[in-house]
Write a protein that holds these residues in place. Structure first.
Motif, PDB file in Angstrom:
ATOM      1  N   GLY A 397       0.911  -1.355   0.177  1.00 16.88           N
ATOM      2  CA  GLY A 397      -0.090   0.064  -0.143  1.00 16.88           C
ATOM      3  C   GLY A 397       0.700   1.322   0.121  1.00 16.88           C
ATOM      4  O   GLY A 397       1.944   1.302   0.266  1.00 16.88           O
ATOM      5  N   ILE A 398       0.270   2.365  -0.398  1.00 19.19           N
ATOM      6  CA  ILE A 398       0.836   3.381  -0.491  1.00 19.19           C
ATOM      7  C   ILE A 398      -0.303   4.830   0.133  1.00 19.19           C
ATOM      8  O   ILE A 398      -1.425   4.757  -0.379  1.00 19.19           O
ATOM      9  CB  ILE A 398       1.063   4.208  -1.851  1.00 19.19           C
ATOM     10  CG1 ILE A 398       2.120   3.184  -2.390  1.00 19.19           C
ATOM     11  CG2 ILE A 398       1.702   5.557  -1.838  1.00 19.19           C
ATOM     12  CD1 ILE A 398       2.115   3.788  -3.856  1.00 19.19           C
ATOM     13  N   LEU A 399       0.476   5.406   1.240  1.00 23.00           N
ATOM     14  CA  LEU A 399      -0.517   6.387   2.057  1.00 23.00           C
ATOM     15  C   LEU A 399       0.249   7.566   1.643  1.00 23.00           C
ATOM     16  O   LEU A 399       1.431   7.821   1.760  1.00 23.00           O
ATOM     17  CB  LEU A 399      -0.445   5.846   3.606  1.00 23.00           C
ATOM     18  CG  LEU A 399      -1.305   6.954   4.236  1.00 23.00           C
ATOM     19  CD1 LEU A 399      -2.727   7.153   4.195  1.00 23.00           C
ATOM     20  CD2 LEU A 399      -0.751   6.837   5.916  1.00 23.00           C
ATOM     21  N   ASP A 400      -0.670   8.596   1.082  1.00 22.97           N
ATOM     22  CA  ASP A 400      -0.108  10.082   1.232  1.00 22.97           C
ATOM     23  C   ASP A 400      -1.327  11.035   1.679  1.00 22.97           C
ATOM     24  O   ASP A 400      -2.259  10.318   2.318  1.00 22.97           O
ATOM     25  CB  ASP A 400       0.328  10.262  -0.144  1.00 22.97           C
ATOM     26  CG  ASP A 400      -1.082  10.363  -1.208  1.00 22.97           C
ATOM     27  OD1 ASP A 400      -1.920   9.992  -0.933  1.00 22.97           O
ATOM     28  OD2 ASP A 400      -0.402  10.559  -2.412  1.00 22.97           O
ATOM     29  N   GLU A 401      -1.176  12.350   1.625  1.00 28.21           N
ATOM     30  CA  GLU A 401      -2.110  13.103   2.033  1.00 28.21           C
ATOM     31  C   GLU A 401      -3.546  13.020   1.080  1.00 28.21           C
ATOM     32  O   GLU A 401      -4.791  13.145   1.995  1.00 28.21           O
ATOM     33  CB  GLU A 401      -1.665  14.544   2.004  1.00 28.21           C
ATOM     34  CG  GLU A 401      -1.267  15.054   0.530  1.00 28.21           C
ATOM     35  CD  GLU A 401      -0.534  16.482   0.870  1.00 28.21           C
ATOM     36  OE1 GLU A 401      -1.269  17.457   1.136  1.00 28.21           O
ATOM     37  OE2 GLU A 401       0.526  16.818   0.694  1.00 28.21           O
ATOM     38  N   HIS A 402      -3.354  12.786   0.017  1.00 30.60           N
ATOM     39  CA  HIS A 402      -4.602  12.655  -0.580  1.00 30.60           C
ATOM     40  C   HIS A 402      -5.369  11.438  -0.417  1.00 30.60           C
ATOM     41  O   HIS A 402      -6.555  11.487  -0.120  1.00 30.60           O
ATOM     42  CB  HIS A 402      -4.292  12.544  -2.191  1.00 30.60           C
ATOM     43  CG  HIS A 402      -3.610  13.719  -2.761  1.00 30.60           C
ATOM     44  ND1 HIS A 402      -3.979  15.110  -2.433  1.00 30.60           N
ATOM     45  CD2 HIS A 402      -2.450  13.801  -3.584  1.00 30.60           C
ATOM     46  CE1 HIS A 402      -3.299  15.947  -3.050  1.00 30.60           C
ATOM     47  NE2 HIS A 402      -2.634  15.357  -4.006  1.00 30.60           N
ATOM     48  N   SER A 403      -4.774  10.254  -0.210  1.00 28.71           N
ATOM     49  CA  SER A 403      -5.470   9.140   0.258  1.00 28.71           C
ATOM     50  C   SER A 403      -6.051   9.266   1.552  1.00 28.71           C
ATOM     51  O   SER A 403      -7.265   9.136   2.120  1.00 28.71           O
ATOM     52  CB  SER A 403      -4.746   7.693   0.059  1.00 28.71           C
ATOM     53  OG  SER A 403      -3.370   8.041   0.725  1.00 28.71           O
ATOM     54  N   LEU A 404      -5.128  10.058   2.508  1.00 27.75           N
ATOM     55  CA  LEU A 404      -5.801  10.229   3.887  1.00 27.75           C
ATOM     56  C   LEU A 404      -7.138  11.035   3.753  1.00 27.75           C
ATOM     57  O   LEU A 404      -8.195  10.984   4.517  1.00 27.75           O
ATOM     58  CB  LEU A 404      -4.603  10.782   4.677  1.00 27.75           C
ATOM     59  CG  LEU A 404      -5.093  11.055   6.265  1.00 27.75           C
ATOM     60  CD1 LEU A 404      -4.999   9.600   6.811  1.00 27.75           C
ATOM     61  CD2 LEU A 404      -3.615  11.575   6.820  1.00 27.75           C
ATOM     62  N   LYS A 405      -7.113  12.145   2.987  1.00 31.12           N
ATOM     63  CA  LYS A 405      -8.243  12.986   2.936  1.00 31.12           C
ATOM     64  C   LYS A 405      -9.571  12.092   2.269  1.00 31.12           C
ATOM     65  O   LYS A 405     -10.640  12.387   2.608  1.00 31.12           O
ATOM     66  CB  LYS A 405      -8.026  14.397   1.851  1.00 31.12           C
ATOM     67  CG  LYS A 405      -7.073  15.280   2.663  1.00 31.12           C
ATOM     68  CD  LYS A 405      -6.666  16.379   1.629  1.00 31.12           C
ATOM     69  CE  LYS A 405      -5.635  17.394   2.130  1.00 31.12           C
ATOM     70  NZ  LYS A 405      -5.282  18.520   1.641  1.00 31.12           N
ATOM     71  N   ARG A 406      -9.097  11.119   1.409  1.00 31.16           N
ATOM     72  CA  ARG A 406     -10.137  10.361   0.836  1.00 31.16           C
ATOM     73  C   ARG A 406     -10.967   9.472   1.807  1.00 31.16           C
ATOM     74  O   ARG A 406     -12.189   9.325   1.847  1.00 31.16           O
ATOM     75  CB  ARG A 406      -9.710   9.376  -0.299  1.00 31.16           C
ATOM     76  CG  ARG A 406      -9.806  10.221  -1.777  1.00 31.16           C
ATOM     77  CD  ARG A 406      -9.321   9.360  -2.919  1.00 31.16           C
ATOM     78  NE  ARG A 406      -7.832   8.734  -2.904  1.00 31.16           N
ATOM     79  CZ  ARG A 406      -6.988   9.139  -3.555  1.00 31.16           C
ATOM     80  NH1 ARG A 406      -6.991  10.430  -4.100  1.00 31.16           N
ATOM     81  NH2 ARG A 406      -5.790   8.651  -3.338  1.00 31.16           N
ATOM     82  N   ALA A 407     -10.070   8.873   2.715  1.00 35.32           N
ATOM     83  CA  ALA A 407     -10.571   8.084   3.747  1.00 35.32           C
ATOM     84  C   ALA A 407     -11.571   9.206   4.831  1.00 35.32           C
ATOM     85  O   ALA A 407     -12.630   8.491   5.093  1.00 35.32           O
ATOM     86  CB  ALA A 407      -9.498   7.544   4.600  1.00 35.32           C
TER      87      ALA A 407
END
Length: 452
Positions: A397-407
């Motif tokens: 997996g890859i976590l960045d600020e965009h995926s954190l905001k989507r969550a």
């Protein structure tokens, strides 16, 4: 993955540089040199008389690329015309080669022994026992070889062996204890593949997927003499199994018998065996470090021997990212943290675990830790260098600020998914899955964390 930040793209570039450095075809082709006069493998030279046969065999997730590397090194030589082979690999790694047969010994993403694997192991044993003393054997070994090369000693069946393995794993046996039993009931593990060989010279080229590169544990050491005994295996079983009836009678009979498995008539007991590790996690980590430096990052490496649990490792990486943002980290920003090894997922707390793998759980744990933090310009990537992570189609997996905001926008609760070891669905929803397909190498996991 969905659209990602430029930080995530650079993290992926660094991760891929590490995986490229352990490309199995390249590693093997560089390890072999051949002329009409001699064959040199990792600095060891065997004079060629012009009549020797070369058998290439082995098993592992990197087997396809490794076999292709042998063919590339031999191409155009007289020895190539006397070369044949059989290598057990996952089904999605099968491809046509000129001299070496790649055999699908298990389905993709199912890291368990199968009946097909048993058939392939028997073919390998027959071919290696048919060799003459002047012939040469190259054994290609990489991670996943234990499951891809199952050869239960008669009267043991594959089902018997699987039952014992699962029972020990569920009872808390260590990998060393598990391997102690597996080797004693196998016709190939613990050096027994070498015992079956009819040739004088055998070379094992090894790509390591275990911390510390222990030769006897990688693929259960088919070319390494086993130091444990049947008595040791009996003691392991007696320690973990309260009811002897839970273990098939065939297992007890093999371990209690003092007879060793019969050797082929033409077996050369004093065969010269060379075991050589040609690639490992440190190789990948070094290449990733070079790439990160080239991209302008200060690099902080945690080394290749990281174990522990995936969830704890994910939290630790998230904490390091927060320290870097605050200016209290081990290096100044822009920074790249590198880490290798293979953490585990502790399933004991969940009676019905969900879908995922250790790399996905690691990233999910980082997501939970950073849930209420204001961290920008960051990325945490964790991926299996073999392209596999648990019984899924993702490498990690890859976590960045965009995926954190989507969550956040989808109102997903990472704690609930983490509790159930169910990382895949939430990472799929947030576009955070790393999917590479089979990489045809395997040196454990590689993690890249960036803070701009």
């Amino acid at each position: 993955m969905s659209q990602t930040s430029s930080t995530a793209q650079r993290a992926l570039e660094i991760w891929k540089a590490g995986v490229r450095a352990v490309d199995s075809e390249t590693l093997v082709s560089h390890a072999i040199r051949v002329t009409d006069q001699g064959l040199t493998i990792c600095g060891h030279t065997i004079p060629l008389q012009g009549h020797e046969r070369l058998l290439v065999t082995g098993a592992g997730k990197a087997g396809s690329g490794m076999a292709a590397g042998v063919e590339a090194a031999l191409r155009g030589s007289a020895l190539a015309e006397r070369t044949s082979g059989w290598v057990n690999v996952p089904a999605d790694c099968v491809r046509p080669l000129a001299m070496i047969h790649l055999y699908p010994a298990r389905p993709a993403s199912l890291n368990e022994p199968t009946a097909e694997g048993v058939y392939g192991a028997r073919q390998i044993l027959k071919k290696i026992s048919d060799l003459e003393p002047d012939d040469i054997c190259i054994v290609l070994i990489s991670g996943g070889g234990s499951a891809l090369l199952p050869a239960p000693l008669p009267p043991l069946t594959l089902e018997d062996k699987q039952l014992v393995t699962r029972l020990l794993m569920s009872s808390g046996a260590t990998i060393q204890e598990l391997n102690c039993v597996r080797k004693q009931i196998s016709a190939v593990k613990g050096g027994r593949l070498v015992q079956a060989a009819g040739c004088r010279h055998l070379f094992a080229l090894i790509i390591s997927d275990i911390v510390g590169d222990p030769l006897d544990l990688i693929a259960s050491g088919p070319t390494v003499v086993d130091q444990s005994t049947a008595q040791d295996a009996l003691q392991v079983l007696q320690r973990f199994v309260s009811d002897p009836a839970e273990i098939p009678e065939s297992v007890w009979s093999i371990l209690k018998s003092e007879q060793t498995p019969a050797h082929p008539q033409n077996s050369v007991r004093d065969a010269t065996v060379f075991n050589q590790v040609i690639g490992n996690n440190a190789t990948a980590l070094e290449a990733a470090s070079h790439q990160a430096l080239a991209l302008g990052y200060e690099v902080y490496s945690l080394g290749s021997a990281n174990e522990g649990t995936a969830a704890e490792t994910g939290v630790e990486l998230a904490e390091l990212c927060l320290q870097l943002q605050a200016g209290t980290g081990p290096v100044p920003r822009p920074a790249c943290i590198l880490s290798g090894g293979e953490p585990v997922v502790d399933l004991s707390s969940s009676p019905h675990p969900g879908k995922g793998g250790r790399n996905q759980e690691l990233v999910l744990a980082a997501m939970q830790r950073l849930w209420d933090e204001s961290l920008s310009g960051f990325c945490i990537l964790s991926g299996g260098t073999d392209g596999e992570d648990g019984p899924t189609d993702a490498a990690g997996g890859i976590l960045d600020e965009h995926s954190l905001k989507r969550a956040h926008a989808l109102q997903l609760n990472p704690a609930l998914y983490l509790r159930d070891h169910n990382a895949y669905p939430i990472l799929a929803e947030t576009g955070s899955l790393l999917k590479t397909g089979a990489t045809q190498t395997n040196v454990m996991d590689l993690r890249v964390a960036i803070v701009e």
